[in-house]
Structures are given as C-alpha cells and as structure tokens.
Motif scaffolding. Structure first.
Motif, PDB file in Angstrom:
ATOM      1  N   PRO A  94       1.181 -42.419 -28.506  1.00 48.99           N
ATOM      2  CA  PRO A  94       1.376 -40.980 -29.028  1.00 48.99           C
ATOM      3  C   PRO A  94       1.678 -40.897 -30.458  1.00 48.99           C
ATOM      4  O   PRO A  94       2.211 -41.639 -31.046  1.00 48.99           O
ATOM      5  CB  PRO A  94       2.498 -40.633 -28.166  1.00 48.99           C
ATOM      6  CG  PRO A  94       3.355 -41.977 -27.934  1.00 48.99           C
ATOM      7  CD  PRO A  94       2.370 -43.204 -27.893  1.00 48.99           C
TER       8      PRO A  94
ATOM      9  N   CYS B  86       5.385 -47.282 -23.704  1.00 52.67           N
ATOM     10  CA  CYS B  86       5.577 -46.047 -24.408  1.00 52.67           C
ATOM     11  C   CYS B  86       5.656 -46.808 -25.920  1.00 52.67           C
ATOM     12  O   CYS B  86       6.668 -47.086 -26.396  1.00 52.67           O
ATOM     13  CB  CYS B  86       6.543 -45.226 -23.995  1.00 52.67           C
ATOM     14  SG  CYS B  86       6.225 -43.605 -25.365  1.00 52.67           S
TER      15      CYS B  86
ATOM     16  N   THR C 200      16.361 -41.041 -19.266  1.00 53.59           N
ATOM     17  CA  THR C 200      17.051 -39.774 -19.489  1.00 53.59           C
ATOM     18  C   THR C 200      16.228 -39.014 -20.527  1.00 53.59           C
ATOM     19  O   THR C 200      16.482 -38.045 -21.107  1.00 53.59           O
ATOM     20  CB  THR C 200      18.351 -39.773 -19.892  1.00 53.59           C
ATOM     21  OG1 THR C 200      18.562 -40.760 -20.943  1.00 53.59           O
ATOM     22  CG2 THR C 200      19.359 -40.243 -18.681  1.00 53.59           C
ATOM     23  N   GLY C 201      15.309 -39.788 -21.065  1.00 52.80           N
ATOM     24  CA  GLY C 201      14.506 -39.362 -22.233  1.00 52.80           C
ATOM     25  C   GLY C 201      13.483 -38.298 -21.934  1.00 52.80           C
ATOM     26  O   GLY C 201      13.104 -37.918 -20.728  1.00 52.80           O
TER      27      GLY C 201
ATOM     28  N   GLU D  40      16.069 -46.817 -28.983  1.00 47.86           N
ATOM     29  CA  GLU D  40      16.090 -46.972 -30.341  1.00 47.86           C
ATOM     30  C   GLU D  40      16.476 -48.503 -31.016  1.00 47.86           C
ATOM     31  O   GLU D  40      17.092 -48.785 -31.823  1.00 47.86           O
ATOM     32  CB  GLU D  40      17.577 -46.295 -30.893  1.00 47.86           C
ATOM     33  CG  GLU D  40      17.350 -44.593 -30.654  1.00 47.86           C
ATOM     34  CD  GLU D  40      18.541 -44.188 -30.050  1.00 47.86           C
ATOM     35  OE1 GLU D  40      19.649 -44.883 -30.134  1.00 47.86           O
ATOM     36  OE2 GLU D  40      18.572 -43.039 -29.367  1.00 47.86           O
ATOM     37  N   LEU D  41      15.780 -49.411 -30.188  1.00 48.26           N
ATOM     38  CA  LEU D  41      16.029 -50.849 -30.656  1.00 48.26           C
ATOM     39  C   LEU D  41      15.418 -50.942 -31.927  1.00 48.26           C
ATOM     40  O   LEU D  41      14.267 -50.763 -32.107  1.00 48.26           O
ATOM     41  CB  LEU D  41      15.399 -51.922 -29.481  1.00 48.26           C
ATOM     42  CG  LEU D  41      16.146 -51.609 -28.100  1.00 48.26           C
ATOM     43  CD1 LEU D  41      15.356 -52.608 -27.176  1.00 48.26           C
ATOM     44  CD2 LEU D  41      17.655 -51.986 -28.194  1.00 48.26           C
TER      45      LEU D  41
ATOM     46  N   PHE E   4      21.447 -49.245 -16.937  1.00 52.33           N
ATOM     47  CA  PHE E   4      20.604 -50.455 -17.684  1.00 52.33           C
ATOM     48  C   PHE E   4      20.633 -50.129 -19.183  1.00 52.33           C
ATOM     49  O   PHE E   4      20.510 -49.127 -19.808  1.00 52.33           O
ATOM     50  CB  PHE E   4      19.065 -49.954 -17.255  1.00 52.33           C
ATOM     51  CG  PHE E   4      18.032 -50.824 -17.773  1.00 52.33           C
ATOM     52  CD1 PHE E   4      17.698 -51.763 -17.092  1.00 52.33           C
ATOM     53  CD2 PHE E   4      17.647 -50.553 -19.239  1.00 52.33           C
ATOM     54  CE1 PHE E   4      16.677 -52.690 -17.357  1.00 52.33           C
ATOM     55  CE2 PHE E   4      16.489 -51.405 -19.655  1.00 52.33           C
ATOM     56  CZ  PHE E   4      16.128 -52.886 -18.880  1.00 52.33           C
TER      57      PHE E   4
ATOM     58  N   GLY F  94       3.861 -46.081 -30.130  1.00 53.04           N
ATOM     59  CA  GLY F  94       3.481 -45.231 -31.078  1.00 53.04           C
ATOM     60  C   GLY F  94       2.194 -45.033 -31.746  1.00 53.04           C
ATOM     61  O   GLY F  94       1.275 -46.187 -31.421  1.00 53.04           O
TER      62      GLY F  94
ATOM     63  N   LEU G  76      10.231 -48.156 -22.142  1.00 51.47           N
ATOM     64  CA  LEU G  76      10.440 -47.253 -23.176  1.00 51.47           C
ATOM     65  C   LEU G  76      11.831 -48.009 -23.908  1.00 51.47           C
ATOM     66  O   LEU G  76      12.778 -48.207 -23.461  1.00 51.47           O
ATOM     67  CB  LEU G  76      10.680 -46.002 -22.716  1.00 51.47           C
ATOM     68  CG  LEU G  76      10.814 -44.710 -23.944  1.00 51.47           C
ATOM     69  CD1 LEU G  76      10.265 -43.562 -23.399  1.00 51.47           C
ATOM     70  CD2 LEU G  76      12.379 -44.617 -24.542  1.00 51.47           C
ATOM     71  N   SER G  77      11.531 -48.334 -25.273  1.00 49.32           N
ATOM     72  CA  SER G  77      12.559 -49.257 -25.724  1.00 49.32           C
ATOM     73  C   SER G  77      13.595 -48.342 -26.465  1.00 49.32           C
ATOM     74  O   SER G  77      14.697 -49.060 -27.051  1.00 49.32           O
ATOM     75  CB  SER G  77      11.807 -50.135 -26.907  1.00 49.32           C
ATOM     76  OG  SER G  77      11.351 -49.561 -28.110  1.00 49.32           O
TER      77      SER G  77
HETATM   78  N1  LIG Z   1       9.585 -38.753 -31.286  1.00 42.20           N
HETATM   79  C1  LIG Z   1       8.284 -39.200 -31.794  1.00 42.20           C
HETATM   80  O1  LIG Z   1       7.774 -38.347 -32.509  1.00 42.20           O
HETATM   81  C2  LIG Z   1       7.548 -40.257 -31.299  1.00 42.20           C
HETATM   82  C3  LIG Z   1       6.246 -40.803 -31.674  1.00 42.20           C
HETATM   83  C4  LIG Z   1       5.471 -41.723 -31.243  1.00 42.20           C
HETATM   84  C5  LIG Z   1       6.218 -42.477 -30.475  1.00 42.20           C
HETATM   85  N2  LIG Z   1       7.386 -42.340 -29.860  1.00 42.20           N
HETATM   86  C6  LIG Z   1       7.839 -43.249 -28.718  1.00 42.20           C
HETATM   87  O2  LIG Z   1       8.642 -42.683 -27.942  1.00 42.20           O
HETATM   88  C7  LIG Z   1       9.868 -43.137 -27.500  1.00 42.20           C
HETATM   89  C8  LIG Z   1      10.840 -41.879 -27.258  1.00 42.20           C
HETATM   90  O3  LIG Z   1      10.368 -41.406 -26.039  1.00 42.20           O
HETATM   91  P1  LIG Z   1      11.246 -40.162 -25.358  1.00 42.20           P
HETATM   92  O4  LIG Z   1      11.262 -38.927 -26.247  1.00 42.20           O
HETATM   93  O5  LIG Z   1      10.801 -40.025 -23.973  1.00 42.20           O
HETATM   94  O6  LIG Z   1      12.816 -40.866 -25.241  1.00 42.20           O
HETATM   95  P2  LIG Z   1      13.998 -39.997 -25.920  1.00 42.20           P
HETATM   96  O7  LIG Z   1      13.930 -38.497 -25.372  1.00 42.20           O
HETATM   97  O8  LIG Z   1      14.152 -40.260 -27.230  1.00 42.20           O
HETATM   98  O9  LIG Z   1      15.155 -40.734 -25.244  1.00 42.20           O
HETATM   99  C9  LIG Z   1      15.450 -42.135 -25.437  1.00 42.20           C
HETATM  100  C10 LIG Z   1      15.911 -43.001 -24.078  1.00 42.20           C
HETATM  101  O10 LIG Z   1      16.226 -44.287 -24.401  1.00 42.20           O
HETATM  102  C11 LIG Z   1      17.135 -44.617 -23.679  1.00 42.20           C
HETATM  103  N3  LIG Z   1      17.956 -45.585 -24.593  1.00 42.20           N
HETATM  104  C12 LIG Z   1      18.345 -45.537 -25.692  1.00 42.20           C
HETATM  105  N4  LIG Z   1      18.693 -46.930 -26.257  1.00 42.20           N
HETATM  106  C13 LIG Z   1      18.818 -47.600 -25.036  1.00 42.20           C
HETATM  107  C14 LIG Z   1      19.332 -48.976 -24.903  1.00 42.20           C
HETATM  108  N5  LIG Z   1      19.720 -49.782 -25.686  1.00 42.20           N
HETATM  109  N6  LIG Z   1      18.879 -49.428 -23.619  1.00 42.20           N
HETATM  110  C15 LIG Z   1      18.402 -48.811 -22.551  1.00 42.20           C
HETATM  111  N7  LIG Z   1      17.974 -47.602 -22.811  1.00 42.20           N
HETATM  112  C16 LIG Z   1      18.151 -46.898 -23.887  1.00 42.20           C
HETATM  113  C17 LIG Z   1      17.970 -43.536 -23.527  1.00 42.20           C
HETATM  114  O11 LIG Z   1      18.794 -43.282 -22.448  1.00 42.20           O
HETATM  115  P3  LIG Z   1      20.444 -43.396 -22.278  1.00 42.20           P
HETATM  116  O12 LIG Z   1      20.910 -42.803 -23.594  1.00 42.20           O
HETATM  117  O13 LIG Z   1      20.546 -42.523 -20.956  1.00 42.20           O
HETATM  118  O14 LIG Z   1      20.763 -44.818 -21.879  1.00 42.20           O
HETATM  119  C18 LIG Z   1      17.054 -42.415 -23.420  1.00 42.20           C
HETATM  120  O15 LIG Z   1      16.723 -42.041 -22.040  1.00 42.20           O
HETATM  121  C19 LIG Z   1      10.260 -43.856 -28.647  1.00 42.20           C
HETATM  122  O16 LIG Z   1      11.182 -44.864 -28.346  1.00 42.20           O
HETATM  123  C20 LIG Z   1       8.889 -44.241 -29.388  1.00 42.20           C
HETATM  124  O17 LIG Z   1       8.617 -45.563 -28.996  1.00 42.20           O
HETATM  125  C21 LIG Z   1       8.056 -41.170 -30.267  1.00 42.20           C
END
Ligand SMILES: NC(=O)c1ccc[n+]([C@@H]2O[C@H](COP(=O)([O-])OP(=O)(O)OC[C@H]3O[C@@H](n4cnc5c(N)ncnc54)[C@H](OP(=O)(O)O)[C@@H]3O)[C@@H](O)[C@H]2O)c1
Length: 281
Positions: free
Chosen positions: A134, A103, A9-10, A76-77, A45, A105, A73-74
């Motif tokens: 990214p 995915c 859903t991200g 917020e772990l 999941f 950083g 994609l991990s």
């Molecule tokens: N934001 C930045 O500026 C940045 C920069 C560099 C790298 N990143 C990387 O990009 C990632 C974020 O990617 P994004 O923006 O596509 O995601 P996002 O929009 O932040 O969404 C996070 C996703 O993780 C899922 N999630 C959260 N906790 C979970 C758990 N315990 N088990 C399973 N699923 C879980 C959520 O799904 P549900 O809530 O539906 O379960 C949601 O689909 C970060 O994790 C990081 O590694 C981010």
C-alpha cells in the motif's frame, strides 16, 4: 478454513475482520493485550515474545476449523524479517498453515530491506502468498494539527501521493487470503488519484467547512517538528526522509491493482473524509 489476523487491533485487520464476518469465515485476531483487546475472538500475541506465538493454534474454533491462512502485520518492529520468518516456519511446518499475506509498503522489494526478506522466503519456499504494497494510508497522521491548528505540516512540498484507504487494503487482503487459487504475487494498493498535500488541504477545507492550510517545511524544520512532539531522533529522520522522497516524486505510483483484485474502484479521498469526518472535528 480459518484465518489468523496479526495486528488484530489495527486499522486494516479490523476492516478485514468485518469482511470475514460478513462472509461467515472463521477468524481470530491477535493483540499484545490478549482477549480483552477486542469483543471479537482475540488471542495474546507479541512478535517480541515467542512464547505467545503458539496461542493462536490452540484456539478452538466453533466447528473445529484449523488456521489455514495468516495475515502478517509486523506493527512497529525495527527489523521484522528474522521474527516473521521464524513464525512462518513454525506456522507452516508445525501447524500446516498454507497461505501467508504480508502487509508491507509501497517501496518493498523482494529480497530488499525491512519486509523484503520475508517476501523472498515466501517466494523461494513456494508457499502460497501475497505481498500487499500500500501507499500512504488516507488520514494517517496530521490529526492533531488539522484539528487544533487547521494546518498540515510536511516536507512533501508538491510531491504527489496515491493515498490508499485501510478499507481497500482489507478488501485486497480478503481476496488474497480466501480465494481458492493463491495469488502468489504482489499488489500495489493505491487510491484512485495522485494528490499533493495542498490538494488534501483544499479537500479537507471543503468537507470540514474551515480553512486548512498546508505549510511546506524544509527537511530541517520537519525533523525539529517531529522531535518537538517527542519522537526519537531516528524516527524523526526516518519519517522526514519518507516525505523528502515523496517531494522528489518517488511515491507517485500509478496502477489499478485494487480494481483488478476486487472488481471495484478504490475509495477516493473525498469519500474517505465523508465517512470518517468525525476524526478531524
Ligand atoms: N501508515 C501508513 O501510511 C502505511 C503505509 C504503507 C504501509 N503501511 C503498513 O501498514 C502497517 C500498519 O497497518 P495497520 O494500520 O492496519 O496497523 P495499525 O493500525 O498501525 O496497528 C498496528 C498493529 O500492530 C500490532 N502490534 C504492534 N506491535 C506489535 C508487536 N510487537 N507484536 C504484535 N503485534 C504488534 C498492534 O496490536 P496491539 O497493540 O493490540 O498489540 C496493532 O494491532 C505497517 O506496519 C506498515 O507495514 C503503513
């Protein structure tokens, strides 16, 4: 071939799902909320609940395809490597999944902290893999203060950042998940220009037709600001430290991996704002 998209859903997985749909490649999303989270095929999941990990593998695809590749994609772990590595073992050994695209950083290093041990495992066990590194996501954070206070608060000072779009991350993920030959390397996913928050504020002022200002905070002021909006102390310090590093020039990466993989230039911040204007209005 079928692809499993964790973090379904991200932002990046939703763009990736659209690309897979266009290419007629079967895929399955994951969410902690299960199938109700999306109108697309979705299974329950949760990284923190191992009993949910096998759900995806019992999903029936229309032509009985098997999951051959997984977008990792991990979320917020706090410490993702032990859980993701255990899941990779399960997917590979029990269900024959061949390819994994992580995915991560921009600061990730093989063997290093956070995602580094996952990268090391994929490499050392000679699995088909790719690690995406990214830079900061375009449009991430600052929504409320831009919308209601016409202001961006940061401790980034004049640090330059090659903000990347979720679309470009998804396009690189699409290739590395579906290309016949595995990439087996990492890619830095960067926008086409290095921008300071002063420049971001100038661009937003033009596109939103109102004056947006970047207020440069000291590290102490920034930590307090995060705490004031309810962030726990450790997250307030962590996020401020990222901004301090950017202020010191440590996020000023350069490279053309997006074009190398996709054959197209990455999306500019101006194009991103034009496309997503409504989130700030
Ligand atoms: N934001 C930045 O500026 C940045 C920069 C560099 C790298 N990143 C990387 O990009 C990632 C974020 O990617 P994004 O923006 O596509 O995601 P996002 O929009 O932040 O969404 C996070 C996703 O993780 C899922 N999630 C959260 N906790 C979970 C758990 N315990 N088990 C399973 N699923 C879980 C959520 O799904 P549900 O809530 O539906 O379960 C949601 O689909 C970060 O994790 C990081 O590694 C981010």
């Amino acid at each position: 071939m079928a692809i499993l998209l964790t973090g379904g859903t991200g932002k990046t997985s939703l763009h990736l799902a659209a690309l897979l749909q266009q290419a007629n490649i079967p895929f399955l999303l994951t969410s902690r909320r299960g199938p109700s989270a999306s109108s697309l095929p979705t299974v329950k999941f949760d990284w923190n609940d191992e009993t949910t990990w096998t759900n995806a593998f019992s999903h029936r695809f229309p032509r009985s395809e098997k999951i051959t590749a997984i977008y990792l994609l991990s979320g917020e772990l706090a410490e993702p490597a032990p859980l993701l590595n255990k899941f990779i073992d399960l997917a590979h050994s029990e269900y024959g999944v061949k390819r994994f695209v992580l995915c991560s950083g921009s600061t990730a290093e093989m063997g290093g902290p956070y995602h580094g041990k996952i990268w090391q495992k994929l490499y050392e066990e000679k699995l088909e893999y790719c690690v995406l590194r990214p830079s900061w996501f375009m449009g991430q954070g600052h929504f409320e203060t831009i919308k209601y206070k016409n202001t961006i608060f940061s401790a980034c000072a004049d640090g330059k950042i090659p903000f990347a779009s979720a679309e470009d991350i998804a396009r690189v993920a699409f290739h590395t998940l579906t290309d016949a030959t595995p990439h087996n390397r990492s890619y830095r996913i960067l926008g086409p220009e290095l921008l300071t928050y002063d420049q971001i504020a100038e661009k937003l002022s033009i596109h939103l037709s109102k004056k947006i200002t970047h207020v440069k905070l000291s590290p102490e002021e920034r930590i307090q600001g995060f705490k004031d909006v309810g962030l726990p102390p450790h997250m307030s310090s962590f996020l401020t430290n990222l901004e301090i590093m950017a202020a010191e020039g440590k996020e000023a990466w350069d490279g053309n991996d997006v074009q190398l993989v996709t054959g197209r230039k990455p999306m500019s911040f101006d194009a991103f704002v034009q496309k997503n204007k409504q989130v700030w209005e």
